[in-house]
Design a protein around this motif. Structure first.
Motif, mmCIF file in Angstrom:
data_model
loop_
_atom_site.group_PDB
_atom_site.id
_atom_site.type_symbol
_atom_site.label_atom_id
_atom_site.label_comp_id
_atom_site.label_asym_id
_atom_site.label_seq_id
_atom_site.Cartn_x
_atom_site.Cartn_y
_atom_site.Cartn_z
ATOM 1 N N GLY A 1 -20.361 -7.961 3.686
ATOM 2 C CA GLY A 1 -20.036 -6.760 4.450
ATOM 3 C C GLY A 1 -20.574 -6.836 5.865
ATOM 4 O O GLY A 1 -21.301 -7.761 6.228
ATOM 5 N N ILE A 2 -20.196 -5.836 6.642
ATOM 6 C CA ILE A 2 -20.660 -5.700 8.019
ATOM 7 C C ILE A 2 -21.330 -4.338 8.105
ATOM 8 O O ILE A 2 -20.751 -3.323 7.697
ATOM 9 N N TYR A 3 -22.541 -4.307 8.638
ATOM 10 C CA TYR A 3 -23.385 -3.121 8.612
ATOM 11 C C TYR A 3 -23.880 -2.775 10.010
ATOM 12 O O TYR A 3 -24.156 -3.667 10.806
ATOM 13 N N LEU A 4 -24.012 -1.495 10.285
ATOM 14 C CA LEU A 4 -24.702 -1.017 11.484
ATOM 15 C C LEU A 4 -25.997 -0.371 11.029
ATOM 16 O O LEU A 4 -26.009 0.440 10.096
ATOM 17 N N TYR A 5 -27.074 -0.733 11.687
ATOM 18 C CA TYR A 5 -28.397 -0.218 11.307
ATOM 19 C C TYR A 5 -29.197 0.020 12.575
ATOM 20 O O TYR A 5 -29.329 -0.880 13.413
ATOM 21 N N THR A 6 -29.726 1.210 12.732
ATOM 22 C CA THR A 6 -30.618 1.513 13.843
ATOM 23 C C THR A 6 -32.029 1.562 13.296
ATOM 24 O O THR A 6 -32.350 2.378 12.431
ATOM 25 N N ALA A 7 -32.862 0.650 13.803
ATOM 26 C CA ALA A 7 -34.243 0.543 13.323
ATOM 27 C C ALA A 7 -35.048 1.734 13.807
ATOM 28 O O ALA A 7 -35.099 2.006 15.012
ATOM 29 N N PRO A 8 -35.694 2.450 12.885
ATOM 30 C CA PRO A 8 -36.500 3.594 13.304
ATOM 31 C C PRO A 8 -37.714 3.185 14.147
ATOM 32 O O PRO A 8 -38.191 3.960 14.958
ATOM 33 N N SER A 9 -38.170 1.951 13.976
ATOM 34 C CA SER A 9 -39.373 1.509 14.688
ATOM 35 C C SER A 9 -39.146 1.316 16.186
ATOM 36 O O SER A 9 -40.065 1.510 16.978
ATOM 37 N N ASN A 10 -37.902 0.938 16.577
ATOM 38 C CA ASN A 10 -37.677 0.660 17.995
ATOM 39 C C ASN A 10 -36.387 1.264 18.547
ATOM 40 O O ASN A 10 -36.110 1.126 19.734
ATOM 41 N N GLY A 11 -35.576 1.895 17.697
ATOM 42 C CA GLY A 11 -34.335 2.520 18.143
ATOM 43 C C GLY A 11 -33.215 1.543 18.455
ATOM 44 O O GLY A 11 -32.148 1.954 18.912
ATOM 45 N N ILE A 12 -33.428 0.253 18.190
ATOM 46 C CA ILE A 12 -32.400 -0.745 18.455
ATOM 47 C C ILE A 12 -31.378 -0.731 17.325
ATOM 48 O O ILE A 12 -31.737 -0.652 16.152
ATOM 49 N N THR A 13 -30.105 -0.813 17.704
ATOM 50 C CA THR A 13 -29.029 -0.875 16.720
ATOM 51 C C THR A 13 -28.641 -2.328 16.503
ATOM 52 O O THR A 13 -28.430 -3.075 17.459
ATOM 53 N N ARG B 1 -42.221 -3.191 0.895
ATOM 54 C CA ARG B 1 -42.167 -4.521 1.511
ATOM 55 C C ARG B 1 -40.791 -4.871 2.065
ATOM 56 O O ARG B 1 -40.619 -5.929 2.654
ATOM 57 N N TRP B 2 -39.801 -3.995 1.897
ATOM 58 C CA TRP B 2 -38.479 -4.281 2.439
ATOM 59 C C TRP B 2 -38.543 -4.226 3.959
ATOM 60 O O TRP B 2 -39.101 -3.286 4.531
ATOM 61 N N ARG B 3 -37.970 -5.204 4.610
ATOM 62 C CA ARG B 3 -37.903 -5.165 6.077
ATOM 63 C C ARG B 3 -37.093 -3.948 6.518
ATOM 64 O O ARG B 3 -37.414 -3.287 7.490
ATOM 65 N N SER B 4 -36.026 -3.664 5.787
ATOM 66 C CA SER B 4 -35.227 -2.452 6.006
ATOM 67 C C SER B 4 -34.480 -2.158 4.708
ATOM 68 O O SER B 4 -34.470 -2.974 3.786
ATOM 69 N N GLU B 5 -33.833 -1.010 4.674
ATOM 70 C CA GLU B 5 -33.048 -0.675 3.478
ATOM 71 C C GLU B 5 -31.807 -1.558 3.341
ATOM 72 O O GLU B 5 -31.141 -1.538 2.304
ATOM 73 N N LEU B 6 -31.498 -2.346 4.363
ATOM 74 C CA LEU B 6 -30.377 -3.282 4.243
ATOM 75 C C LEU B 6 -30.666 -4.401 3.243
ATOM 76 O O LEU B 6 -29.732 -4.997 2.702
ATOM 77 N N VAL B 7 -31.934 -4.688 2.987
ATOM 78 C CA VAL B 7 -32.277 -5.785 2.068
ATOM 79 C C VAL B 7 -31.720 -5.509 0.668
ATOM 80 O O VAL B 7 -30.917 -6.291 0.161
ATOM 81 N N PRO B 8 -32.074 -4.399 0.024
ATOM 82 C CA PRO B 8 -31.470 -4.157 -1.300
ATOM 83 C C PRO B 8 -29.990 -3.792 -1.213
ATOM 84 O O PRO B 8 -29.217 -4.117 -2.112
ATOM 85 N N ARG B 9 -29.594 -3.130 -0.122
ATOM 86 C CA ARG B 9 -28.187 -2.722 -0.010
ATOM 87 C C ARG B 9 -27.254 -3.931 0.008
ATOM 88 O O ARG B 9 -26.205 -3.925 -0.653
ATOM 89 N N CYS B 10 -27.613 -4.964 0.737
ATOM 90 C CA CYS B 10 -26.758 -6.166 0.784
ATOM 91 C C CYS B 10 -26.672 -6.823 -0.592
ATOM 92 O O CYS B 10 -25.593 -7.280 -0.995
ATOM 93 N N ILE B 11 -27.789 -6.863 -1.311
ATOM 94 C CA ILE B 11 -27.759 -7.433 -2.664
ATOM 95 C C ILE B 11 -26.896 -6.569 -3.580
ATOM 96 O O ILE B 11 -26.075 -7.082 -4.342
ATOM 97 N N ASP B 12 -27.068 -5.255 -3.496
ATOM 98 C CA ASP B 12 -26.276 -4.362 -4.339
ATOM 99 C C ASP B 12 -24.780 -4.470 -4.022
ATOM 100 O O ASP B 12 -23.948 -4.474 -4.937
ATOM 101 N N ASP B 13 -24.440 -4.570 -2.747
ATOM 102 C CA ASP B 13 -23.031 -4.724 -2.374
ATOM 103 C C ASP B 13 -22.483 -6.063 -2.862
ATOM 104 O O ASP B 13 -21.345 -6.145 -3.312
ATOM 105 N N TYR B 14 -23.307 -7.110 -2.786
ATOM 106 C CA TYR B 14 -22.916 -8.417 -3.310
ATOM 107 C C TYR B 14 -22.630 -8.315 -4.817
ATOM 108 O O TYR B 14 -21.608 -8.807 -5.300
ATOM 109 N N LEU B 15 -23.539 -7.667 -5.547
ATOM 110 C CA LEU B 15 -23.383 -7.545 -6.996
ATOM 111 C C LEU B 15 -22.179 -6.687 -7.376
ATOM 112 O O LEU B 15 -21.485 -6.966 -8.357
ATOM 113 N N ALA B 16 -21.923 -5.635 -6.603
ATOM 114 C CA ALA B 16 -20.813 -4.732 -6.902
ATOM 115 C C ALA B 16 -19.466 -5.336 -6.528
ATOM 116 O O ALA B 16 -18.444 -5.005 -7.137
ATOM 117 N N GLY B 17 -19.478 -6.224 -5.521
ATOM 118 C CA GLY B 17 -18.246 -6.844 -5.067
ATOM 119 C C GLY B 17 -17.333 -5.836 -4.392
ATOM 120 O O GLY B 17 -17.657 -4.660 -4.296
#
Length: 146
Positions: free
Chosen positions: A68-80, A120-136
């Motif tokens: 997938g393709i994701y947009l994520y704005t990091a709360p720590s620095n506001g960078i998208t 310990r997740w760098r961001s919520e994208l870490v489990p989300r990408c795995i879950d999206d991979y598993l769900a197909g």
């Protein structure tokens, strides 16, 4: 206002129910992430994913699809960040290869082991990408045009 999203790639690599993750030092914390990084000049997205995975884990991989393709704005620095996440299979490991600066180790973890460590997740994208991979579904690589 100047707004410049950062283009990044990430790779989900599964082997027998375990996922290849990197343990990296970020802002004084050890966090878990997919092998991931920024697209470099004169490089396409596929090349970037393969390069980042090798540099961060010592694993050569073969891309098998687009998660997938994701947009994520990091709360720590506001960078998208725009993350293009690929699926891949592990091909060959070079245990002697030095890993990128800041990478402590490459770890194979199950989805359950990852779920037990949300702090310990760098961001919520870490489990989300795995879950999206598993769900197909996985999307064909040719959806990305160079």
């Amino acid at each position: 206002m100047d707004w410049h999203p950062h283009i990044t790639v990430a790779t989900v690599i599964e082997d027998q129910g375990r996922f290849l993750l990197v343990e990296e030092l970020k802002a004084g914390r050890l966090v878990l992430n997919q092998p991931a990084g920024h697209l470099e000049a004169n490089e396409n997205l596929r090349e970037a994913a393969i390069r980042e995975t090798l540099e961060e884990t010592g694993w050569e991989v073969e891309l098998t699809g687009l998660v997938g393709i994701y947009l994520y704005t990091a709360p720590s620095n506001g960078i998208t960040y725009q993350r293009v996440c690929f699926a891949a299979k592990a091909v060959r490991h070079d245990a002697q290869r030095p890993l990128d600066d800041g990478i402590v180790a490459a770890r194979w973890l199950s989805r359950e082991e990852l779920a037990q460590q949300p702090e310990r997740w760098r961001s919520e994208l870490v489990p989300r990408c795995i879950d999206d991979y598993l769900a197909g579904p996985l999307h064909p690589l040719d959806v990305i045009r160079n």
